[in-house]
Design a protein around this motif. Structure first.
Motif: not given
Length: 996
Positions: A434-435, A438, A474, A477-478, A480, A482, A501, A509, A511, A562
């Motif tokens: 996930a990190a 992202l 995935d 992180f949906q 999140f 950017r 978030d 956060t 990443f 992260y």
């Protein structure tokens, strides 16, 4: 016309040929601009000064036009297409054709002399016309088949837009790629194809895929800093090269070379310096043609001398008869249908290969591929998919592997021992992926066709997105979004993003991902078993040991981390610099504020994996005695890992590098190395060419596969060059003799199998045709020399009496030879065809044992034919069995008809015998239905020639009584009996040799 645009160019790859004098002058003019200056070791400003351009403005339109006229268009040297009439005439370039043309000329001269003297029996020179028609039909057939192959190759070429973006008159414009000139400023962006060689003077996170030029599977980071010393092509990080593509970032470069003065152009020079060579089969056919031609000339001279001594040439008619005898010998010796039959058999093989995605450009290449003893293959895109794939994920609690290859998001997490992955490892893996997904600028999109995927950006980054989709990470992180990014640079070796978030309290956060050793230095905590704790020195050492281990296994490693910022506003992050409006200033300039106190989650191991089906193909090639050699520009560890995975070398085997090859003292040492080493890494185009040539010097028939421009010279120089149809560059496709429409290495092995089957069938019909034609020569020779002994010539007769007419011999060669030979060309392939060792380059297609078969059967065929003829003539060895005929001429017509028919039937029995050198004709007697159909057709056609009045006149035949047919069949069957007896003794001898 120039216009402001934002379109991105597609690659353009012109045809490659030797340079014309004008093109050579244009290249020299370009080289004088920089002189001996290496732009990679010179400051960008100095390069701009030498090229007289302001990088901020670019060239003026007028100056660009002047340079275009002086330095020529930005394209590779091209050759005009070969006219169709030249391609057609090329079909006549064959020694057998020359021999028949000579026979045609003699026949025509004899007819003209007879016509002038009033002695010509025919209104037209029938013999000459028939021979010419046969040659024309053969030429048309060969031309059509080669044209079809060229059309298939042409259909593979994709239309591309020949445009590129440059800076002209201070603005970005789109121009035709051919109009790019030295001094132009290239404007590069993600997805662009570089249209010329250039020196970078500005770059932002620029990464360029150079696999087509250097073989390096991973995109290369580019930066404008001057290099301290000259580097290898793949390490010139401040240069961009024609034909490569931008996978990430932006940049601007001053064009230092266009057209033939680019690195691609230098490879094109190597390409034009290599010469096409004839295939082993073509060489063998030339050899056979010369033998037949020499044999015919010798026999003709011997016969003419014998006639001159025994009878003398008293009149012009004697000379004409002797010339016609020479024509008969030539027609008897030359299998007129050989070229056509060979073309058809190879064409059928080409069609079968095309059904398996292998498109052969030249028919004779089919046989060459079947004889291959070494396959030299590029790695990237050929043995591998050229699709970066996450295979390993290492977390603090364990290590797992991820199944599935390529960009299709299909696969599962499993333990290294194949067991299911459970928490806490699974939780840590999902957090790691996930990190990484992202902190990512790549994008994976569904392609236009079902089951296909389009990759946007750096393939390495996209591989992490694919891994996240496979594991459903995935979903994590949906939520999140950017809000800021600190981009990757080659100096930082990491990138970070800040995401909000959207489903919780909106906290931010960080990443991050990057080189594990670098990213680890910014981490002070670690995620273990769902909890965060301080990282220890032992943790760091374990992680670094894992990095070393994966690197030694040829994985590219990326670490992920992260840090929760515990605030929804960037401006509230401690230490964040603010602008006048109280907002966070450019985050990209505040990495020290963001990238600290990170929490380490784990790292991924990424590799361009081998194709799943290739390992089996390599194993099958090994069983067939075909050695697989990998030649790549990639890293030695990566090359060795992929080679061992595919079974090319054993585990722990090493790769030989280009530098190590250069260090070898002489050619003998080079040949010794290539005879033992099967993996080569970090090699230049020159090395690939040298390796192929070294293997050829050792007697190998070498196939060379490739897709990039850097493969083209070696592909052309190899006995059989194989280009990739999908990823292959146009330069490589034009250099190759075969193109793989599916880019699948296993298709090459399937083509080898098909080629071996074709070669075996070619030997079968060559054995049949040559033994049949040798039988005809011996019949004519024996009939003339022994004419009085056999009753062919009677006391008091004058001139030369031939046992068979030239038209009768033509009929045998054209029809009764052709159909059975074609049927043998499609004989079923034996099951053990891939269990035999490949034939050596020094092995003849027609070897000693085959010549033994040819001469033995030819002698038997001539004996039974002359016996049958003698039986129907008075004054010979046997009692006259002809019908109550008055006069020698009438007897001669019947006797010739008998000889004609016996010879036809003898050849049909020979067709059954010729299917194998050792195996009995009765084994698998009815397995080839086409052969039995051909035999039946030949019998019917022979009956037509004998019983249709009009054809009786044309071919000099007469009706035979029923009893004569029994004699014909029994005498002709002697050929099959004699062949079976010979095979019995040969099998006994073969068994004794095996047990010895």
């Amino acid at each position: 016309m120039e216009q402001e645009v934002e379109e991105r160019p597609a690659p353009v790859e012109p045809r490659v040929e030797a340079q014309s004098p004008q093109e050579q002058q244009e290249v020299q003019a370009q080289r004088k601009l920089l002189g001996d200056v290496d732009p990679s070791t010179s400051d960008a400003a100095a390069v701009a000064k030498l090229l007289n351009v302001d990088p901020s403005v670019g060239l003026s339109s007028e100056e660009a036009k002047r340079r275009l006229a002086k330095f020529g268009p930005n394209e590779l040297a091209s050759a005009p297409p070969v006219p169709k009439w030249k391609k057609f005439l090329a079909q006549f370039k064959d020694s057998l054709v020359y021999l028949l043309l000579a026979a045609t000329a003699i026949s025509l001269i004899a007819w003209i002399i007879e016509k002038a003297g009033g002695h010509a029996e025919e209104a037209l020179p029938f013999d000459a016309i028939v021979i010419v028609l046969i040659l024309i039909v053969n030429a048309i057939l060969g031309y059509i088949q080669e044209a079809k192959a060229e059309q298939a190759v042409s259909a593979l070429s994709e239309m591309t837009a020949p445009t590129t973006n440059v800076l002209r008159d201070g603005r970005v414009v789109r121009i035709a790629t051919t109009d790019v000139v030295p001094g132009d400023v290239l404007v590069l962006a993600e997805g662009d194809t570089v249209s010329a060689d250039g020196r970078l003077f500005a770059a932002a996170s620029l990464r360029i895929a150079e696999a087509s030029l250097t073989g390096e599977s991973v995109p290369v980071g580019k930066k404008p800093e001057t290099l301290e010393s000259a580097k290898a092509l793949g390490d010139r990080t401040n240069m961009v090269f024609n034909g490569t593509s931008v996978t990430q970032g932006t940049g601007r470069a001053i064009v230092t070379g266009t057209g033939m003065n680019t690195q691609v152009g230098k490879i094109a020079d190597l390409l034009s310096a290599t010469e096409d060579d004839s295939s082993p089969l073509q060489k063998e056919m030339d050899h056979v043609s010369k033998i037949l031609g020499i044999a015919v000339c010798i026999i003709a001279v011997v016969v003419l001398i014998a006639l001159a001594v025994m009878e003398g040439f008293h009149t012009t008619q004697d000379v004409i008869d002797s010339l016609l005898l020479a024509v008969s010998l030539a027609v008897a010796a030359v299998p007129e249908g050989l070229t056509a039959i060979l073309t058809v058999v190879l064409a059928l093989g080409v069609q079968r290969m095309a059904m398996h995605h292998a498109i052969v450009k030249k028919l004779h290449s089919v046989e060459t591929l079947g004889s291959a003893s070494v396959i030299c293959s590029d790695k990237t895109g050929t043995l591998t998919k050229n699709e970066m794939t996450v295979e390993r994920v290492v977390t603090p609690s364990g290590e797992v592997q991820l199944t599935g290859t390529g960009y299709a998001p299909e696969g599962n997490l499993i333990g290294l021992d194949g067991t299911a992955v459970v928490d806490p490892v699974r939780h840590e893996v999902l957090a790691t992926l996930a990190a990484g997904a992202l902190a990512n600028d790549g994008e994976l999109r569904a392609g236009d066709k079902p089951g296909t995927w389009d990759v946007i950006g750096d393939p390495t980054e996209v591989s992490i997105i694919v891994a996240a989709k496979k594991t459903h990470a995935d979903r994590a992180f949906q939520r999140f979004q950017r809000v800021a990014e600190i981009p990757f640079t080659s100096e930082r070796k990491r990138m970070s993003i800040i995401a909000k978030d959207t489903t919780d309290n909106g906290d931010l956060t960080v990443f991050a991902k990057g080189a594990p050793d670098v990213l680890l230095s910014f981490c002070n905590r670690i995620l273990v078993d769902g909890a965060v704790r301080p990282i220890t020195e032992g943790d760091r050492q374990d992680i670094l040991h894992a990095v070393d281990r994966l690197s030694n296994e040829a994985y590219r490693t990326l670490g992920e981390a992260y840090r929760p910022l515990e605030t929804p506003k960037l401006s509230a992050v401690p230490g964040m610099k603010l602008n006048a409006a109280g907002q966070a200033a450019d985050v990209a300039e505040q990495a020290d504020v963001i990238e600290h106190d990170l929490i380490w989650t784990g790292m991924v191991g990424i590799i361009d994996p081998p194709r799943v089906e290739v390992r089996d193909a390599v194993a099958e090639a090994h069983r067939a005695g075909v050695r697989t050699v990998m030649i790549t520009g990639d890293h030695p560890l990566t090359a060795a890992r992929i080679a061992s995975d595919l079974g090319i070398i054993d585990k722990g085997g090493k790769a030989l590098t280009g530098e190590q090859l250069d260090a070898l003292p002489d050619e003998a040492a080079f040949d010794k190395a290539t005879s033992q080493v099967s993996v080569y890494a970090r090699v230049a185009p020159e090395h690939k060419l040298k390796i192929v040539e070294s293997l050829q010097r050792q007697g190998n028939i070498a196939a060379m596969t490739g897709d990039g421009v850097n493969d083209a010279p070696a592909v052309k120089s190899a006995d059989i060059g194989v280009a990739m149809g999908i990823t292959g560059t146009e330069v490589t496709k034009e250099s190759a003799k075969m193109i793989l429409a599916d880019d699948n290495f296993s298709t090459i092995v399937a083509a080898i199998r098909e080629g071996r089957g074709i070669f075996e069938n070619i030997r079968k019909f060559l054995r049949y045709l040559l033994s049949s034609n040798v039988g005809e020569v011996f019949t004519v020779f024996g009939g003339v020399v022994l004419a009085g002994f056999l009753g062919i010539s009677q006391p008091g007769t004058q001139g030369v009496t031939v046992p068979l007419l030239a038209t009768q011999l033509l009929w045998i060669n054209l029809l009764t030879d052709a159909a059975p030979a074609l049927a043998m060309g499609v004989d079923p392939m034996t099951e053990d065809v891939m269990n035999r060792k490949p034939r050596k380059l020094t092995d003849r297609v027609i070897d000693g044992p085959m010549w033994g078969d040819v001469i033995y059967i030819g002698i038997i065929m001539a004996i039974v034919t002359l016996i049958g003829m003698d039986m129907h003539l008075s004054g010979g060895l046997f009692t006259d069995r002809s019908v109550d005929l008055q006069g020698h001429d009438a007897q001669m017509v019947e006797a010739r008809t008998m000889a004609f028919t016996i010879l036809v039937f003898a050849q049909l029995f020979n067709a059954l015998a010729s299917r194998s050198h050792l195996q009995s004709a009765f084994v698998g007697l009815f397995s080839n239905k086409w052969l039995w159909g051909a035999i039946g057709l030949s019998v019917v056609l022979q009956l037509v020639v004998i019983y249709v009045p009009a054809l009786q006149v044309a071919f000099g035949t007469t009706s035979l009584p029923a009893g004569a047919w029994l004699e014909c069949i029994l005498l002709a069957a002697v050929v099959l009996v004699a062949s079976e007896i010979r095979k019995i003794f040969l099998r006994i001898g073969d068994k004794r040799r095996q047990h010895a």
